[in-house]
Design a protein around this motif. Structure first.
Motif, PDB file in Angstrom:
ATOM      1  N   UNK A 264       0.826  -1.207   0.000  1.00 31.26           N
ATOM      2  CA  UNK A 264       0.000   0.000   0.000  1.00 31.26           C
ATOM      3  C   UNK A 264       0.862   1.261   0.000  1.00 31.26           C
ATOM      4  N   UNK A 265       2.043   1.171   0.625  1.00 29.78           N
ATOM      5  CA  UNK A 265       2.930   2.334   0.641  1.00 29.78           C
ATOM      6  C   UNK A 265       3.435   2.675  -0.769  1.00 29.78           C
ATOM      7  N   UNK A 266       3.427   1.721  -1.678  1.00 31.98           N
ATOM      8  CA  UNK A 266       3.881   2.037  -3.037  1.00 31.98           C
ATOM      9  C   UNK A 266       2.921   3.006  -3.717  1.00 31.98           C
ATOM     10  N   UNK A 267       1.626   2.945  -3.376  1.00 24.72           N
ATOM     11  CA  UNK A 267       0.692   3.938  -3.897  1.00 24.72           C
ATOM     12  C   UNK A 267       1.127   5.338  -3.472  1.00 24.72           C
ATOM     13  N   UNK A 268       1.468   5.472  -2.198  1.00 22.80           N
ATOM     14  CA  UNK A 268       1.894   6.773  -1.680  1.00 22.80           C
ATOM     15  C   UNK A 268       3.135   7.277  -2.417  1.00 22.80           C
ATOM     16  N   UNK A 269       4.071   6.379  -2.638  1.00 23.87           N
ATOM     17  CA  UNK A 269       5.299   6.764  -3.351  1.00 23.87           C
ATOM     18  C   UNK A 269       4.981   7.327  -4.731  1.00 23.87           C
ATOM     19  N   UNK A 270       4.126   6.631  -5.455  1.00 22.33           N
ATOM     20  CA  UNK A 270       3.791   7.070  -6.811  1.00 22.33           C
ATOM     21  C   UNK A 270       3.044   8.399  -6.800  1.00 22.33           C
ATOM     22  N   UNK A 271       2.077   8.549  -5.879  1.00 16.69           N
ATOM     23  CA  UNK A 271       1.324   9.802  -5.803  1.00 16.69           C
ATOM     24  C   UNK A 271       2.236  10.981  -5.469  1.00 16.69           C
ATOM     25  N   UNK A 272       3.140  10.774  -4.504  1.00 20.07           N
ATOM     26  CA  UNK A 272       4.037  11.852  -4.083  1.00 20.07           C
ATOM     27  C   UNK A 272       5.032  12.208  -5.178  1.00 20.07           C
ATOM     28  N   UNK A 273       5.510  11.195  -5.875  1.00 23.89           N
ATOM     29  CA  UNK A 273       6.449  11.454  -6.967  1.00 23.89           C
ATOM     30  C   UNK A 273       5.780  12.316  -8.042  1.00 23.89           C
ATOM     31  N   UNK A 274       4.524  12.001  -8.366  1.00 21.91           N
ATOM     32  CA  UNK A 274       3.784  12.785  -9.355  1.00 21.91           C
ATOM     33  C   UNK A 274       3.600  14.221  -8.866  1.00 21.91           C
ATOM     34  N   UNK A 275       3.239  14.369  -7.597  1.00 20.02           N
ATOM     35  CA  UNK A 275       2.991  15.714  -7.086  1.00 20.02           C
ATOM     36  C   UNK A 275       4.263  16.550  -7.048  1.00 20.02           C
ATOM     37  N   UNK A 276       5.375  15.936  -6.728  1.00 18.99           N
ATOM     38  CA  UNK A 276       6.642  16.678  -6.725  1.00 18.99           C
ATOM     39  C   UNK A 276       6.988  17.180  -8.124  1.00 18.99           C
ATOM     40  N   UNK A 277       6.721  16.357  -9.139  1.00 18.55           N
ATOM     41  CA  UNK A 277       6.958  16.817 -10.509  1.00 18.55           C
ATOM     42  C   UNK A 277       6.037  17.982 -10.860  1.00 18.55           C
ATOM     43  N   UNK A 278       4.786  17.913 -10.432  1.00 21.37           N
ATOM     44  CA  UNK A 278       3.848  19.004 -10.686  1.00 21.37           C
ATOM     45  C   UNK A 278       4.310  20.300 -10.023  1.00 21.37           C
ATOM     46  N   UNK A 279       4.951  20.171  -8.877  1.00 19.79           N
ATOM     47  CA  UNK A 279       5.464  21.342  -8.162  1.00 19.79           C
ATOM     48  C   UNK A 279       6.844  21.774  -8.656  1.00 19.79           C
ATOM     49  N   UNK A 280       7.283  21.125  -9.761  1.00 18.34           N
ATOM     50  CA  UNK A 280       8.579  21.428 -10.361  1.00 18.34           C
ATOM     51  C   UNK A 280       9.741  21.201  -9.389  1.00 18.34           C
ATOM     52  N   UNK A 281       9.648  20.083  -8.691  1.00 21.02           N
ATOM     53  CA  UNK A 281      10.682  19.742  -7.723  1.00 21.02           C
ATOM     54  C   UNK A 281      11.115  18.290  -7.917  1.00 21.02           C
ATOM     55  N   UNK A 282      11.766  17.716  -6.934  1.00 26.28           N
ATOM     56  CA  UNK A 282      12.365  16.383  -7.067  1.00 26.28           C
ATOM     57  C   UNK A 282      12.269  15.660  -5.727  1.00 26.28           C
ATOM     58  N   UNK A 283      12.567  14.362  -5.767  1.00 20.67           N
ATOM     59  CA  UNK A 283      12.655  13.575  -4.541  1.00 20.67           C
ATOM     60  C   UNK A 283      14.007  13.824  -3.876  1.00 20.67           C
ATOM     61  N   UNK A 284      14.177  13.300  -2.671  1.00 24.54           N
ATOM     62  CA  UNK A 284      15.409  13.527  -1.915  1.00 24.54           C
ATOM     63  C   UNK A 284      16.610  12.866  -2.582  1.00 24.54           C
TER      64      UNK A 284
END
Length: 214
Positions: free
Chosen positions: A92-112
């Motif tokens: 279930x945590x993989x859903x969170x990873x994918x959603x957050x990764x998408x949102x970071x791209x929308x915010x023109x940013x990146x993961x750690x």
């Protein structure tokens, strides 16, 4: 065991490479008026966008750690039913990873940039916890999720008011983490000693303060 270790190595590469696919729709798509990948209709200032991205990057690191922690616990757990609890939560945590990764791209940013370090440390910690016995193993999961719930509630207060997409993701994450905690408690998780809980809070503060920027 060798097959399982190799499988975990493959899983780590996919998690760190952003190659995990969600099983559920992104809650942001139903809650926000903007189309995925386009700017929010209520314009955020540059500073608000950076702040939102910092918070979402912290949340992404938290999910990287949760994924690694539960996979590490499951790897050494000898009780099949308990192992399934960890694997189901990690899935279930993989859903969170994918959603957050998408949102970071929308915010023109990146993961750690430190995600490999976070993953390795959490996986090792999960293996240590997994050797402590079923009750402590589940108790560690319950306490982890309790602290994550508090952390996410704080982010809901801190996100820019108009950032509906980020807020929808964090709200669904909080609901999922709450259910993971309840499951761990119902399965017999033991309450951890106060010094262990304090050490976990200290490690979490270090991670969040670093991941906000790096």
């Amino acid at each position: 065991m060798l097959d399982r270790v190799l499988g975990e190595a493959d899983r780590a590469v996919r998690v760190l490479g952003g190659a995990v696919a969600p099983q559920r729709p992104n809650p942001a798509d139903a809650a926000a008026r903007a189309m995925p990948g386009e700017p929010d209709p209520a314009e955020m200032s540059a500073s608000e966008r950076r702040h939102a991205a910092g918070l979402m990057r912290v949340n992404h690191v938290g999910e990287v750690c949760a994924q690694a922690l539960y996979r590490g616990q499951a790897l050494v757990c000898r009780h099949p039913g308990t192992r399934e609890v960890f694997l189901r939560a990690a899935e279930e945590e993989t859903d969170h990873l994918a959603w957050l990764d998408q949102r970071l791209r929308e915010l023109r940013s990146r993961t750690s940039l430190l995600n490999p370090l976070w993953y390795a440390g959490a996986f090792g910690l999960g293996m240590v916890a997994g050797k402590a016995g079923v009750a402590w193993n589940l108790g560690f999961m319950a306490e982890t999720e309790r602290q994550v719930e508090q952390h996410l509630d704080g982010h809901l207060d801190a996100l820019p008011a108009q950032d509906a997409r980020s807020r929808a993701i964090v709200e669904q994450m909080a609901a999922d983490e709450r259910q993971h905690r309840i499951t761990a408690e119902q399965q017999g998780g033991a309450a951890l000693p106060a010094p262990v809980r304090a050490a976990m809070r200290g490690a979490s503060r270090l991670m969040t303060s670093t991941a906000y920027y790096i």
